[in-house]
Write a protein that holds these residues in place. Structure first.
Motif, PDB file in Angstrom:
ATOM      1  N   VAL A  60     -23.994 104.800  32.791  1.00  0.00           N
ATOM      2  CA  VAL A  60     -23.945 103.877  31.878  1.00  0.00           C
ATOM      3  C   VAL A  60     -25.615 103.488  31.963  1.00  0.00           C
ATOM      4  O   VAL A  60     -25.859 103.090  31.098  1.00  0.00           O
ATOM      5  CB  VAL A  60     -22.608 103.337  31.651  1.00  0.00           C
ATOM      6  N   TRP A  61     -25.675 102.781  33.619  1.00  0.00           N
ATOM      7  CA  TRP A  61     -27.246 101.902  33.941  1.00  0.00           C
ATOM      8  C   TRP A  61     -27.755 103.126  33.193  1.00  0.00           C
ATOM      9  O   TRP A  61     -29.356 102.215  32.810  1.00  0.00           O
ATOM     10  CB  TRP A  61     -27.033 102.045  35.090  1.00  0.00           C
ATOM     11  N   MET A  62     -28.002 104.714  33.315  1.00  0.00           N
ATOM     12  CA  MET A  62     -29.248 105.067  33.435  1.00  0.00           C
ATOM     13  C   MET A  62     -29.072 105.629  31.562  1.00  0.00           C
ATOM     14  O   MET A  62     -30.195 105.672  31.324  1.00  0.00           O
ATOM     15  CB  MET A  62     -29.087 106.976  33.767  1.00  0.00           C
ATOM     16  N   ASP A  63     -27.810 105.809  31.064  1.00  0.00           N
ATOM     17  CA  ASP A  63     -28.843 106.257  29.792  1.00  0.00           C
ATOM     18  C   ASP A  63     -28.624 104.421  29.170  1.00  0.00           C
ATOM     19  O   ASP A  63     -30.109 104.562  28.291  1.00  0.00           O
ATOM     20  CB  ASP A  63     -26.709 105.820  28.661  1.00  0.00           C
ATOM     21  N   HIS A  64     -27.839 103.531  29.148  1.00  0.00           N
ATOM     22  CA  HIS A  64     -29.235 102.150  29.064  1.00  0.00           C
ATOM     23  C   HIS A  64     -30.491 102.199  28.834  1.00  0.00           C
ATOM     24  O   HIS A  64     -31.656 101.732  28.392  1.00  0.00           O
ATOM     25  CB  HIS A  64     -28.805 100.948  29.706  1.00  0.00           C
ATOM     26  N   LEU A  65     -31.016 102.501  30.106  1.00  0.00           N
ATOM     27  CA  LEU A  65     -32.987 102.307  30.563  1.00  0.00           C
ATOM     28  C   LEU A  65     -33.041 103.404  29.585  1.00  0.00           C
ATOM     29  O   LEU A  65     -34.223 103.765  29.924  1.00  0.00           O
ATOM     30  CB  LEU A  65     -32.658 102.554  32.024  1.00  0.00           C
ATOM     31  N   GLU A  66     -32.809 104.410  29.822  1.00  0.00           N
ATOM     32  CA  GLU A  66     -33.593 105.370  29.342  1.00  0.00           C
ATOM     33  C   GLU A  66     -33.832 105.262  27.212  1.00  0.00           C
ATOM     34  O   GLU A  66     -34.780 105.353  26.987  1.00  0.00           O
ATOM     35  CB  GLU A  66     -32.456 107.492  28.945  1.00  0.00           C
ATOM     36  N   ARG A  67     -32.906 104.921  27.027  1.00  0.00           N
ATOM     37  CA  ARG A  67     -33.485 104.313  25.589  1.00  0.00           C
ATOM     38  C   ARG A  67     -34.427 103.274  26.120  1.00  0.00           C
ATOM     39  O   ARG A  67     -35.399 103.275  24.961  1.00  0.00           O
ATOM     40  CB  ARG A  67     -31.834 103.736  25.672  1.00  0.00           C
ATOM     41  N   VAL A  68     -34.344 102.324  27.184  1.00  0.00           N
ATOM     42  CA  VAL A  68     -35.478 101.245  26.919  1.00  0.00           C
ATOM     43  C   VAL A  68     -36.143 101.859  27.124  1.00  0.00           C
ATOM     44  O   VAL A  68     -37.668 101.816  26.585  1.00  0.00           O
ATOM     45  CB  VAL A  68     -35.105 100.613  28.279  1.00  0.00           C
TER      46      VAL A  68
END
Length: 369
Positions: free
Chosen positions: A139-147
């Motif tokens: 989930v952490w990586m999913d959020h930062l991919e969007r950012v």
């Protein structure tokens, strides 16, 4: 010495209009002159900012045998756990251990004519003793991919380009999350472990460590290699950025990511954007520092050509190539990334990629992470 890095609120860019224009103008100046800033308004939930470091701490508190279950020597993709002191920068052991996590993919089925860098794609290693690690970090990586995708649009506009100028290069991005623990053992202040990986250097930064902190080298002075790096410092500082020849502390902000660009972005902007030297000083003995570093990079297939900058920007572009003949910045990101991984982890390279080492092209002493 401590510096208050410029702070950007990503919501200003996402709102559009005048606020987005001002965001882009300021971003252009800061990345050109400093190369580092703090990012708030990123949309990563507060509860996740608290949860992910806590889950990381639980991993590092596991018994050795549970952490060693995902030892990175078991992964041809260089994923999993790197033991304490098994990575070097500038000839000294970094006082850290870590987990490397990439995009979750099945093992590649490669033919003899496939590019060697496709070996970097594949599955992650997850510890059976801590099943919550996988969903939390995913989930952490999913959020930062969007950012990362949103910020890349702003970076593109700051260069006078279309917002989607780099969209093809990051469709999808090559991503890497390093879950890191820094610590200084009381019985080993110098970190003189001789069982680690080859030293890493970048454009002559090896001589910048003579200011009394070498015995607490979390990570020695270096530049990142890719596009964008997002670091969450949690509650213990230690990240230092070079400003005007002096290393200064980056203060901890619990709501912010520290953002910097890497050498690939410096290369494609002909040096207009600055990949800045930085390092980490490990905490005093008895104190652990947990950090999460996320790297948003071009896809492995991407071969990047320099951007045609507007004349006013081109006049201030100093050239983005590496001046270190032992550290070439390769235009194809797959080549560049494989070069880095083979050098940083020669134990993994010797086990899984001996054929590449024997071929001579992928020297573990000719480039740096």
């Amino acid at each position: 010495m401590t510096t208050d890095l410029p702070v950007f609120d990503l919501r200003e860019f996402e709102h559009g209009g005048v606020s987005a224009e001002l965001f882009v103008e300021r971003l252009r100046d800061v990345v050109h002159t400093i190369g580092f800033f703090q990012l708030v308004g990123h949309g990563v939930p507060d509860e996740l900012l608290a949860e992910a470091p806590e889950v990381a701490e639980r991993f590092f508190a596991l018994p050795d045998e549970d952490r060693f279950e995902i030892d990175n020597v078991k992964s041809p993709q260089f994923r999993g756990y790197t033991r304490f002191g098994h990575e070097h920068t500038n000839g000294r052991a970094d006082l850290r251990d870590q987990i490397d996590i990439g995009r979750e993919l099945p093992p590649p089925n490669l033919g003899p004519d496939d590019p060697a860098w496709l070996r970097l794609r594949g599955p992650n290693l997850w510890p059976s003793a801590l099943p919550e690690l996988r969903p939390t970090m995913t989930v952490w990586m999913d959020h930062l991919e969007r950012v990362g995708a949103v910020l890349l649009q702003a970076m593109s506009q700051a260069l006078g380009q279309r917002p989607d100028r780099f969209a093809d290069a990051v469709s999808p991005p090559e991503v890497l999350l390093k879950v890191i623990r820094y610590r200084t053992p009381s019985d080993s202040p110098g970190g003189n472990d001789s069982d680690g990986v080859a030293d890493r250097q970048s454009d002559g930064v090896a001589d910048r460590q003579s200011d009394g902190v070498a015995d607490r080298q979390g990570v020695g002075a270096h530049r990142d290699t890719g596009f964008l790096t997002f670091v969450y410092q949690h509650d213990v500082g230690g990240l230092q950025v070079e400003r005007d020849g002096t290393f200064v502390d980056v203060p901890v902000r619990p709501d912010a990511f520290v953002v910097n660009i890497g050498e690939m972005f410096q290369l494609v902007t002909r040096g207009y954007f600055k990949a800045t030297v930085h390092r980490v000083v490990s905490p005093p003995p008895g104190t652990d520092r947990v950090s999460l570093a996320y790297f948003f990079n071009p896809r492995l297939e991407a071969t990047l050509a320099p951007v045609d900058l507007p004349p006013a920007l081109a006049a201030e572009a100093s050239g983005g190539e590496s001046v270190d003949p032992d550290n070439p910045i390769l235009a194809n990101y797959g080549d560049n990334s494989l070069k880095v991984r083979l050098r940083a982890h020669p134990d993994v390279a010797e086990i899984h990629h001996a054929d590449l080492l024997a071929a001579g092209r992928w020297s573990v002493t000719s480039s740096a992470e």
